[in-house]
Design an enzyme around this catalytic site. Structure first.
Site, PDB file in Angstrom:
ATOM      1  N   SER A  92       0.820  -1.200   0.000  1.00 31.24           N
ATOM      2  CA  SER A  92       0.000   0.000   0.000  1.00 31.24           C
ATOM      3  C   SER A  92       0.860   1.259   0.000  1.00 31.24           C
ATOM      4  O   SER A  92       1.638   1.514   0.924  1.00 31.24           O
ATOM      5  CB  SER A  92      -0.911   0.010   1.222  1.00 31.24           C
ATOM      6  OG  SER A  92      -1.453   1.303   1.380  1.00 31.24           O
ATOM      7  N   HIS A 137      -1.270  -1.325  -4.150  1.00 34.13           N
ATOM      8  CA  HIS A 137      -2.521  -0.892  -3.522  1.00 34.13           C
ATOM      9  C   HIS A 137      -2.477   0.624  -3.338  1.00 34.13           C
ATOM     10  O   HIS A 137      -1.533   1.161  -2.745  1.00 34.13           O
ATOM     11  CB  HIS A 137      -2.640  -1.608  -2.175  1.00 34.13           C
ATOM     12  CG  HIS A 137      -3.932  -1.407  -1.467  1.00 34.13           C
ATOM     13  ND1 HIS A 137      -5.038  -2.198  -1.697  1.00 34.13           N
ATOM     14  CD2 HIS A 137      -4.291  -0.519  -0.518  1.00 34.13           C
ATOM     15  CE1 HIS A 137      -6.025  -1.804  -0.911  1.00 34.13           C
ATOM     16  NE2 HIS A 137      -5.607  -0.784  -0.182  1.00 34.13           N
ATOM     17  N   ASP A 173      -4.591   3.852  -1.930  1.00 36.26           N
ATOM     18  CA  ASP A 173      -5.695   4.231  -1.050  1.00 36.26           C
ATOM     19  C   ASP A 173      -6.174   5.639  -1.349  1.00 36.26           C
ATOM     20  O   ASP A 173      -5.431   6.603  -1.175  1.00 36.26           O
ATOM     21  CB  ASP A 173      -5.240   4.146   0.414  1.00 36.26           C
ATOM     22  CG  ASP A 173      -5.049   2.708   0.860  1.00 36.26           C
ATOM     23  OD1 ASP A 173      -6.033   1.951   0.811  1.00 36.26           O
ATOM     24  OD2 ASP A 173      -3.914   2.338   1.227  1.00 36.26           O
ATOM     25  N   MET A 203      -8.865   8.481  -0.309  1.00 32.75           N
ATOM     26  CA  MET A 203      -9.757   8.878   0.795  1.00 32.75           C
ATOM     27  C   MET A 203     -10.249  10.293   0.565  1.00 32.75           C
ATOM     28  O   MET A 203      -9.479  11.163   0.151  1.00 32.75           O
ATOM     29  CB  MET A 203      -8.995   8.823   2.124  1.00 32.75           C
ATOM     30  CG  MET A 203      -8.331   7.482   2.390  1.00 32.75           C
ATOM     31  SD  MET A 203      -7.632   7.421   4.047  1.00 32.75           S
ATOM     32  CE  MET A 203      -6.743   5.854   3.971  1.00 32.75           C
ATOM     33  N   HIS A 219      -8.230   1.413  -4.083  1.00 34.42           N
ATOM     34  CA  HIS A 219      -9.187   1.226  -2.991  1.00 34.42           C
ATOM     35  C   HIS A 219      -9.867   2.558  -2.705  1.00 34.42           C
ATOM     36  O   HIS A 219      -9.265   3.455  -2.121  1.00 34.42           O
ATOM     37  CB  HIS A 219      -8.387   0.708  -1.772  1.00 34.42           C
ATOM     38  CG  HIS A 219      -9.206   0.491  -0.542  1.00 34.42           C
ATOM     39  ND1 HIS A 219      -8.636   0.261   0.688  1.00 34.42           N
ATOM     40  CD2 HIS A 219     -10.547   0.445  -0.346  1.00 34.42           C
ATOM     41  CE1 HIS A 219      -9.587   0.093   1.595  1.00 34.42           C
ATOM     42  NE2 HIS A 219     -10.748   0.211   1.000  1.00 34.42           N
ATOM     43  N   MET A 257     -12.046   4.807  -0.773  1.00 36.22           N
ATOM     44  CA  MET A 257     -12.736   5.059   0.494  1.00 36.22           C
ATOM     45  C   MET A 257     -13.398   6.420   0.369  1.00 36.22           C
ATOM     46  O   MET A 257     -12.978   7.415   0.967  1.00 36.22           O
ATOM     47  CB  MET A 257     -11.719   5.009   1.654  1.00 36.22           C
ATOM     48  CG  MET A 257     -11.304   3.577   1.968  1.00 36.22           C
ATOM     49  SD  MET A 257      -9.748   3.499   2.864  1.00 36.22           S
ATOM     50  CE  MET A 257      -8.585   3.586   1.499  1.00 36.22           C
ATOM     51  N   MET A 313     -11.702  -5.494   5.140  1.00 35.64           N
ATOM     52  CA  MET A 313     -10.901  -4.594   5.981  1.00 35.64           C
ATOM     53  C   MET A 313     -10.652  -5.255   7.332  1.00 35.64           C
ATOM     54  O   MET A 313     -11.586  -5.734   7.979  1.00 35.64           O
ATOM     55  CB  MET A 313     -11.621  -3.252   6.194  1.00 35.64           C
ATOM     56  CG  MET A 313     -11.735  -2.370   4.965  1.00 35.64           C
ATOM     57  SD  MET A 313     -10.181  -2.056   4.117  1.00 35.64           S
ATOM     58  CE  MET A 313      -9.230  -1.234   5.395  1.00 35.64           C
ATOM     59  N   ASP A 328      -6.840  -6.152   4.278  1.00 36.96           N
ATOM     60  CA  ASP A 328      -6.187  -4.834   4.291  1.00 36.96           C
ATOM     61  C   ASP A 328      -6.305  -4.228   5.687  1.00 36.96           C
ATOM     62  O   ASP A 328      -7.410  -4.042   6.190  1.00 36.96           O
ATOM     63  CB  ASP A 328      -6.890  -3.954   3.247  1.00 36.96           C
ATOM     64  CG  ASP A 328      -6.278  -2.576   3.114  1.00 36.96           C
ATOM     65  OD1 ASP A 328      -5.146  -2.365   3.581  1.00 36.96           O
ATOM     66  OD2 ASP A 328      -6.958  -1.705   2.521  1.00 36.96           O
TER      67      ASP A 328
HETATM   68  C1  DX5 Z   1      -6.366   1.872   5.562  1.00 38.89           C
HETATM   69  C2  DX5 Z   1      -5.955   1.561   4.167  1.00 38.89           C
HETATM   70  C3  DX5 Z   1      -4.895   0.551   4.112  1.00 38.89           C
HETATM   71  C4  DX5 Z   1      -3.613   0.988   4.750  1.00 38.89           C
HETATM   72  C5  DX5 Z   1      -3.050  -0.194   5.449  1.00 38.89           C
HETATM   73  O1  DX5 Z   1      -7.514   2.635   5.577  1.00 38.89           O
HETATM   74  O2  DX5 Z   1      -7.040   1.081   3.408  1.00 38.89           O
HETATM   75  O3  DX5 Z   1      -4.644   0.104   2.787  1.00 38.89           O
HETATM   76  O4  DX5 Z   1      -2.656   1.464   3.850  1.00 38.89           O
HETATM   77  O5  DX5 Z   1      -1.937   0.207   6.178  1.00 38.89           O
HETATM   78  P1  DX5 Z   1      -1.222  -0.781   7.191  1.00 38.89           P
HETATM   79  O6  DX5 Z   1      -0.790  -1.981   6.414  1.00 38.89           O
HETATM   80  O7  DX5 Z   1      -0.104   0.025   7.723  1.00 38.89           O
HETATM   81  O8  DX5 Z   1      -2.252  -1.141   8.225  1.00 38.89           O
HETATM   82 ZN    ZN Z   2      -6.522   0.107   1.471  1.00 44.22          ZN
END
Ligand code: DX5
Ligand code: ZN
Length: 222
Positions: A9, A34, A36, A38, A67, A69, A138, A176
């Site tokens: 990620s 990956h 993320d 947000m 991903h 969010m 998750m 994840d």
């Molecule tokens: C959290 C993200 C994850 C995050 C995981 O909201 O969706 O993808 O990067 O990070 P680690 O592996 O550090 O928990």
């Molecule tokens: Zn993620």
């Protein structure tokens, strides 16, 4: 034989050197990257958008596992597809029509995924299982990297594995949040096939050795 995929990620990468970090993960044997996204609404954090993904795209051919969010994700699906996302995962808890979002991702020629938060039961998304290529479970409350793995989510992996096998579906189960060598192995034994991890991988000087270990975890036995 089940092949385990590792999807580092970028949330835990050095944001001032994203291109180099992408290459570092790719050269270390990552299967996917990956990413993320947000929006500060669905989760209390803001990260990156399509323009950053577009800038990274020419640097690598590795599949981008995006991903989302974000609320009402259908609004942005085309932008992420145009930017070069290969897999686009939307959240079951987000506002807006999930069927429309999934359909649009498919129409754009990308792979749709659906994700559930720790508090969301698997049965609430069973109806989408014949429409997606990826189920992202998750194992922390989304929003931030570096949180502790939530053990209670493991039974959901087992449940999803059984449903997918019983119905002979071809869906990857990704996990994840808080994934490291120990929790990753637990998830793979329960039936996960993709390990997304930020802090546990990007913090390492030798990411390659760790990815190799993760890819060799013994998988679940149906
Ligand atoms: C959290 C993200 C994850 C995050 C995981 O909201 O969706 O993808 O990067 O990070 P680690 O592996 O550090 O928990
Ligand atoms: Zn993620």
């Amino acid at each position: 034989m089940v092949m385990i995929k590792v999807s580092p990620s970028m949330l835990s990468a050095d944001f001032s050197r994203l291109g180099e970090e992408l290459k570092r993960a790719e050269n270390a044997g990552a299967d996917w990257i990956h990413i993320d996204v947000m929006d500060g609404m669905f989760v209390p954090n803001i990260t990156i958008g399509p323009s950053v993904i577009k800038a990274l795209r020419p640097l690598s051919k590795i599949p981008f596992d995006v991903h989302l969010m974000i609320e009402d994700p259908v609004r942005y699906v085309k932008d992420f597809s145009d930017a070069g996302a290969d897999m686009i995962t939307v959240h079951a808890e987000s506002e807006g029509n999930l069927n429309d979002a999934i359909k649009k991702i498919r129409e754009l020629g990308r792979s749709p995924g659906i994700s559930i938060n720790p508090g969301t039961p698997f049965r609430t998304i069973e109806e989408y299982m014949d429409k997606v290529d990826l189920l992202l479970i998750m194992t922390v409350q989304p929003g931030f990297g570096g949180q502790a793995f939530r053990e209670e989510c493991v039974q959901k992996i087992t449940q999803a594995r059984k449903f997918i096998d019983d119905n002979r579906l071809n869906i990857e189960i990704a996990v994840d949040g808080g994934i490291n060598r120990g929790t990753g192995e637990i998830c793979v034994k329960a039936g996960a096939t993709v390990l997304a991890a930020g802090s546990a991988l990007f913090s390492l000087a030798d990411m390659a050795a760790e990815i190799k270990i993760w890819k060799s975890f013994e998988t679940y036995r149906p």
